[in-house]
Write an enzyme that holds these catalytic residues in place. Sequence first.
Site, PDB file in Angstrom:
ATOM      1  N   SER A  50       4.196 -10.899  -0.304  1.00 44.16           N
ATOM      2  CA  SER A  50       5.488 -11.416  -0.795  1.00 44.16           C
ATOM      3  C   SER A  50       5.609 -12.879  -0.400  1.00 44.16           C
ATOM      4  CB  SER A  50       6.631 -10.629  -0.156  1.00 44.16           C
ATOM      5  OG  SER A  50       7.856 -11.287  -0.356  1.00 44.16           O
ATOM      6  N   TYR A 105      10.916  -6.886   7.011  1.00 44.61           N
ATOM      7  CA  TYR A 105      10.123  -6.901   5.771  1.00 44.61           C
ATOM      8  C   TYR A 105       9.293  -8.186   5.676  1.00 44.61           C
ATOM      9  CZ  TYR A 105       8.932  -7.208   0.827  1.00 44.61           C
ATOM     10  OH  TYR A 105       8.251  -7.343  -0.355  1.00 44.61           O
TER      11      TYR A 105
HETATM   12  N1  LIG Z   1      10.129  -6.547  -6.688  1.00 43.28           N
HETATM   13  C1  LIG Z   1      10.000  -7.676  -6.017  1.00 43.28           C
HETATM   14  O1  LIG Z   1      10.809  -8.618  -6.147  1.00 43.28           O
HETATM   15  C2  LIG Z   1       8.852  -7.857  -5.051  1.00 43.28           C
HETATM   16  C3  LIG Z   1       8.623  -9.138  -4.558  1.00 43.28           C
HETATM   17  C4  LIG Z   1       7.566  -9.352  -3.669  1.00 43.28           C
HETATM   18  C5  LIG Z   1       6.753  -8.292  -3.297  1.00 43.28           C
HETATM   19  N2  LIG Z   1       6.996  -7.052  -3.789  1.00 43.28           N
HETATM   20  C6  LIG Z   1       6.110  -5.974  -3.332  1.00 43.28           C
HETATM   21  O2  LIG Z   1       5.561  -5.320  -4.450  1.00 43.28           O
HETATM   22  C7  LIG Z   1       5.251  -3.964  -4.107  1.00 43.28           C
HETATM   23  C8  LIG Z   1       5.806  -3.038  -5.191  1.00 43.28           C
HETATM   24  O3  LIG Z   1       7.202  -3.237  -5.304  1.00 43.28           O
HETATM   25  P1  LIG Z   1       8.019  -2.945  -6.650  1.00 43.28           P
HETATM   26  O4  LIG Z   1       9.013  -4.028  -6.783  1.00 43.28           O
HETATM   27  O5  LIG Z   1       7.112  -2.636  -7.749  1.00 43.28           O
HETATM   28  O6  LIG Z   1       8.823  -1.637  -6.157  1.00 43.28           O
HETATM   29  P2  LIG Z   1       9.137  -0.232  -6.865  1.00 43.28           P
HETATM   30  O7  LIG Z   1       9.324  -0.386  -8.336  1.00 43.28           O
HETATM   31  O8  LIG Z   1      10.250   0.338  -6.047  1.00 43.28           O
HETATM   32  O9  LIG Z   1       7.788   0.598  -6.631  1.00 43.28           O
HETATM   33  C9  LIG Z   1       7.366   0.964  -5.340  1.00 43.28           C
HETATM   34  C10 LIG Z   1       6.228   1.944  -5.497  1.00 43.28           C
HETATM   35  O10 LIG Z   1       5.682   2.248  -4.206  1.00 43.28           O
HETATM   36  C11 LIG Z   1       5.686   3.663  -4.020  1.00 43.28           C
HETATM   37  N3  LIG Z   1       5.785   3.938  -2.583  1.00 43.28           N
HETATM   38  C12 LIG Z   1       6.766   3.599  -1.731  1.00 43.28           C
HETATM   39  N4  LIG Z   1       6.465   3.997  -0.478  1.00 43.28           N
HETATM   40  C13 LIG Z   1       5.244   4.595  -0.557  1.00 43.28           C
HETATM   41  C14 LIG Z   1       4.403   5.207   0.379  1.00 43.28           C
HETATM   42  N5  LIG Z   1       4.745   5.293   1.673  1.00 43.28           N
HETATM   43  N6  LIG Z   1       3.212   5.722  -0.038  1.00 43.28           N
HETATM   44  C15 LIG Z   1       2.859   5.651  -1.352  1.00 43.28           C
HETATM   45  N7  LIG Z   1       3.624   5.077  -2.284  1.00 43.28           N
HETATM   46  C16 LIG Z   1       4.813   4.552  -1.898  1.00 43.28           C
HETATM   47  C17 LIG Z   1       6.884   4.124  -4.856  1.00 43.28           C
HETATM   48  O11 LIG Z   1       6.852   5.492  -5.224  1.00 43.28           O
HETATM   49  P3  LIG Z   1       7.634   6.636  -4.385  1.00 43.28           P
HETATM   50  O12 LIG Z   1       8.857   6.002  -3.814  1.00 43.28           O
HETATM   51  O13 LIG Z   1       7.910   7.695  -5.358  1.00 43.28           O
HETATM   52  O14 LIG Z   1       6.667   7.020  -3.360  1.00 43.28           O
HETATM   53  C18 LIG Z   1       6.685   3.266  -6.110  1.00 43.28           C
HETATM   54  O15 LIG Z   1       5.634   3.787  -6.895  1.00 43.28           O
HETATM   55  C19 LIG Z   1       5.812  -3.730  -2.710  1.00 43.28           C
HETATM   56  O16 LIG Z   1       4.768  -3.841  -1.764  1.00 43.28           O
HETATM   57  C20 LIG Z   1       6.791  -4.883  -2.537  1.00 43.28           C
HETATM   58  O17 LIG Z   1       6.935  -5.256  -1.186  1.00 43.28           O
HETATM   59  C21 LIG Z   1       8.028  -6.797  -4.655  1.00 43.28           C
END
Ligand SMILES: NC(=O)c1ccc[n+]([C@@H]2O[C@H](COP(=O)([O-])OP(=O)(O)OC[C@H]3O[C@@H](n4cnc5c(N)ncnc54)[C@H](OP(=O)(O)O)[C@@H]3O)[C@@H](O)[C@H]2O)c1
Length: 246
Positions: A140, A153
């Site tokens: 991130s 985080y």
């Molecule tokens: N969205 C943003 O603005 C943003 C910015 C920077 C970085 N990121 C990073 O991008 C990544 C994905 O985020 P996203 O925005 O796509 O979020 P999201 O749509 O909420 O998706 C998160 C995914 O991770 C899975 N997950 C959560 N905890 C888990 C665990 N312990 N084991 C296996 N799977 C798990 C969730 O499924 P279940 O909950 O069903 O397990 C879901 O498939 C994260 O690492 C986040 O920190 C996001």
Amino acid sequence: MSEQRVALVTGSSSGIGAAVARRLAANGIRVVVNSARSRAAGEALAAELPGALYLQGDVADPADAQRLVAQAVEHYGRLDILVNNAGTTRFIPLDDLAAADAQAWREIFDVNVIGTWQLTTAAVPHLRASGAGCVVNISSVSAIRAMGSSVPYAVSKAAVNHMTRLLASQLGPEIRVNAVAPGLVDTPWYAEADEVWESSRDWITAHTPLRRVGTPEDVADATLHLVDAGYTTGDVLTVDGGRHLV
Ligand SMILES: NC(=O)c1ccc[n+]([C@@H]2O[C@H](COP(=O)([O-])OP(=O)(O)OC[C@H]3O[C@@H](n4cnc5c(N)ncnc54)[C@H](OP(=O)(O)O)[C@@H]3O)[C@@H](O)[C@H]2O)c1
């Protein structure tokens, strides 16, 4: 053994992980879709992608981490690419020190840092056997700038960036290790934080060089680039529309 590469994308039932899974599959890579809880969404995505497999498992759980890698290798006979995308946070204002208690730190570090470590160490022998193994960690921009959904985080993602560099220094030449550091991306991540999403989106649209928030496809583009960037290791690729500049 099929020549087609195999990728395990953690947390790929939703958002960025789902876009990465789609992009890799569109480029001829067989994908293991994973989530801890949302089984139906993961199975539906795997059913859409040619040659894909869904595996439920919590990356923070040591036994699940081992099992995910073992089942992927058992099914396909190889593992070439690991995308450590599964992540979690708590939305805690950075100045609310009391709310960022030890429990919050542990929950976030268990998934974001220890989960990434467990999957990677379980995958290393298979990535090495691949001959062109590759790890991409989804970090991130909060790892780089003093901002983010909470202090634990942002610190967890800074740890992921440094883990990326340390492992890259040790795992070559057979395995490359890189990270993508997204800025604000439009995903279900913010489903329980409407106000944070709206104010962050408005600020970014008004103030950052590229004047928009990111899409999951922007992060998938960068991930595919790193998967194929054969002379790049230990790098953290920022994908934030220039957010880190302002
Ligand atoms: N969205 C943003 O603005 C943003 C910015 C920077 C970085 N990121 C990073 O991008 C990544 C994905 O985020 P996203 O925005 O796509 O979020 P999201 O749509 O909420 O998706 C998160 C995914 O991770 C899975 N997950 C959560 N905890 C888990 C665990 N312990 N084991 C296996 N799977 C798990 C969730 O499924 P279940 O909950 O069903 O397990 C879901 O498939 C994260 O690492 C986040 O920190 C996001």
